[in-house]
Write an enzyme that holds these catalytic residues in place. Structure first.
Site, PDB file in Angstrom:
ATOM      1  N   ASN A  14     -15.078   0.913  -6.945  1.00  0.00           N
ATOM      2  CA  ASN A  14     -14.284  -0.109  -7.222  1.00  0.00           C
ATOM      3  C   ASN A  14     -15.369  -1.475  -7.169  1.00  0.00           C
ATOM      4  O   ASN A  14     -14.792  -2.588  -7.325  1.00  0.00           O
ATOM      5  CB  ASN A  14     -13.257  -0.622  -6.229  1.00  0.00           C
ATOM      6  CG  ASN A  14     -13.797  -0.527  -4.669  1.00  0.00           C
ATOM      7  OD1 ASN A  14     -14.461   0.363  -4.289  1.00  0.00           O
ATOM      8  ND2 ASN A  14     -13.656  -1.567  -3.989  1.00  0.00           N
ATOM      9  N   SER A  34      -2.101   3.040  -6.283  1.00  0.00           N
ATOM     10  CA  SER A  34      -1.413   1.986  -5.882  1.00  0.00           C
ATOM     11  C   SER A  34      -0.873   1.355  -7.154  1.00  0.00           C
ATOM     12  O   SER A  34      -1.911   0.843  -8.076  1.00  0.00           O
ATOM     13  CB  SER A  34      -2.243   0.874  -5.184  1.00  0.00           C
ATOM     14  OG  SER A  34      -1.829   0.058  -4.569  1.00  0.00           O
ATOM     15  N   GLN A  47      -8.771   3.069  -8.443  1.00  0.00           N
ATOM     16  CA  GLN A  47      -9.090   2.458  -9.856  1.00  0.00           C
ATOM     17  C   GLN A  47      -9.463   3.376 -11.045  1.00  0.00           C
ATOM     18  O   GLN A  47      -9.908   2.982 -12.180  1.00  0.00           O
ATOM     19  CB  GLN A  47     -10.775   1.945  -9.341  1.00  0.00           C
ATOM     20  CG  GLN A  47     -10.672   1.009  -8.395  1.00  0.00           C
ATOM     21  CD  GLN A  47     -10.108  -0.293  -8.664  1.00  0.00           C
ATOM     22  OE1 GLN A  47     -10.066  -0.693 -10.005  1.00  0.00           O
ATOM     23  NE2 GLN A  47      -9.984  -1.338  -7.863  1.00  0.00           N
ATOM     24  N   CYS A  88     -10.352  -6.439  -0.443  1.00  0.00           N
ATOM     25  CA  CYS A  88      -9.968  -6.190   0.819  1.00  0.00           C
ATOM     26  C   CYS A  88     -11.349  -6.206   1.928  1.00  0.00           C
ATOM     27  O   CYS A  88     -11.091  -6.127   3.099  1.00  0.00           O
ATOM     28  CB  CYS A  88      -9.608  -4.625   1.119  1.00  0.00           C
ATOM     29  SG  CYS A  88      -8.094  -4.444   0.065  1.00  0.00           S
ATOM     30  N   THR A 143      -3.579   1.850   0.587  1.00  0.00           N
ATOM     31  CA  THR A 143      -4.016   1.815   2.031  1.00  0.00           C
ATOM     32  C   THR A 143      -3.071   2.745   2.886  1.00  0.00           C
ATOM     33  O   THR A 143      -3.664   3.458   3.747  1.00  0.00           O
ATOM     34  CB  THR A 143      -3.934   0.502   2.379  1.00  0.00           C
ATOM     35  OG1 THR A 143      -4.981  -0.344   1.623  1.00  0.00           O
ATOM     36  CG2 THR A 143      -4.362   0.548   3.823  1.00  0.00           C
TER      37      THR A 143
END
Length: 375
Positions: free
Chosen positions: A149, A196, A178, A318, A70
């Site tokens: 995702n 991430s 992903q 999210c 993010t």
């Protein structure tokens, strides 16, 4: 517990946790400090940076460490738009993007930027021909995720990169969150790539933004000038080193995990396709399955499975608390009744045959329990 929400977050590797704890104990120093302990910590930081770029096949890129995808998306997109606004105002974005991309672009429309959405095929992939038709001299940004995702569709990153060859002004950003450890991509030539750690068995609180040119990014907050003056704040060295370890392990185990998950994916699909009122979406990766209890509510199915100690989700974690239809399935032209009843099953290296058998059994039990709704 039988965990099938790995697209939301994964369990850290034991080796990554060992690295995280060891660095916390032995290299807890500030990497910006000029004393010997700080310099030793900085060497470890740079070794992690180099390893991550080598694993991605991008040794000539720069790697900025962040708190996660993010933040990486925010730095890449907000900083780039500031730099490029004098050259154009049009942004091309897929309809499949994560909120950390879409919400940035929504905000910048207020500043005069024009957002155009690239159409989605029925298979959940970006329509490259439509993208090409939208390209003109006013376009300054194209942003497309590598793997969706929600359904796991693999996006045509390399085709898009080729389509942009004649538009050198365009910045091409890829959210690879992903994809890491699941699909091999050639990211060389992409302007920025975000990842991430907790999506590939690292610890939470670490991510990275890989940049073809460091000048393409600008800080979105200011401080002590860490990370090439792009991301100020004391670097989370333990989490970064654990991320580098998790990345290497994920890529090394990719082939074996893929074959095993393909078998699990096939088992689930074969069992569920036999049931009336079940709709299964196409996919491109074995670890994600999106299926719908058509006529029911996805939240009801998730809660019913949770009572059986089986954990799945309805959508991106999210966005799961927003009362809106899923953007990916809407973009694919899926009927609202199917969207409303959809759930996401996502697996990982930790998923076992026993987990899958329990999932299938529980899905069938829930199907029977809510049968009156499905008729």
């Amino acid at each position: 517990m039988h965990y099938f929400d790995n697209a939301a977050t994964t369990k850290p590797y034991a080796e990554a946790m060992h690295t995280f704890n060891k660095v916390n104990e032995e290299y807890y120093f500030n990497t910006a400090s000029i004393h010997k302990a700080g310099r030793d910590s900085a060497k470890l930081l740079e070794a992690s940076r180099k390893q991550i770029l080598q694993v991605f096949g991008l040794p000539h890129y720069q790697c900025v460490f962040t708190s996660g995808a993010t933040e990486s998306n925010n730095i890449a997109l907000q900083g780039m738009l500031r730099r490029k606004k004098r050259f154009g105002r049009t942004i091309l974005v897929s309809e499949l993007e994560h909120p950390s991309v879409i919400n940035i672009l929504d905000h910048h429309q207020k500043e005069g930027f024009k957002v155009k959405f690239i159409r989605t095929t029925e298979a959940g992939r970006v329509d490259v021909d439509h993208l090409k038709s939208l390209l003109d001299e006013d376009v300054i940004l194209v942003t497309v995720m590598a793997v969706n995702n929600i359904i796991g569709s693999v996006q045509p990153v390399e085709e898009i990169r080729e389509a942009l060859t004649d538009y050198p002004k365009v910045h091409f950003h890829v959210d690879a969150t992903q994809a890491v450890g699941k699909v091999r991509f050639n990211y060389d030539g992409v302007d920025s790539v975000s990842i991430s750690a907790h999506k590939f068995h690292g610890v939470k609180g670490a991510g990275a933004l890989m940049l073809k040119e460091i000048k393409a990014a600008e800080p979105i907050h200011y401080g002590g000038g860490h990370e090439f003056d792009i991301r100020s704040g004391t670097v989370n060295l333990p989490a970064v080193t654990a991320m580098a370890k998790a990345l290497r392990l994920s890529v090394e185990g990719m082939s074996n995990d893929k074959e095993r998950l393909k078998d699990f994916n096939r088992m689930i699909r074969e069992e569920m396709e036999a049931l009336r009122s079940i709709t299964i979406q196409p996919s491109g990766v074995p670890h994600i399955i999106n299926l719908s209890f058509t006529g029911a509510k996805g939240e009801v199915v998730v809660n019913a499975l949770s009572e059986k100690n089986v954990m799945v989700s309805t959508t991106s974690a999210c966005a799961s608390k927003r009362a809106t239809s899923n953007e990916t399935l809407t973009a694919m032209g899926v009927d609202k009744e199917v969207i409303d009843g959809s759930i996401r099953i996502s697996m990982s290296k930790d998923t076992t045959h026993r987990d899958v058998k329990m999932l299938i059994r529980s899905l069938k039990e829930v199907y029977e329990e809510i049968g009156d709704v499905l008729k």
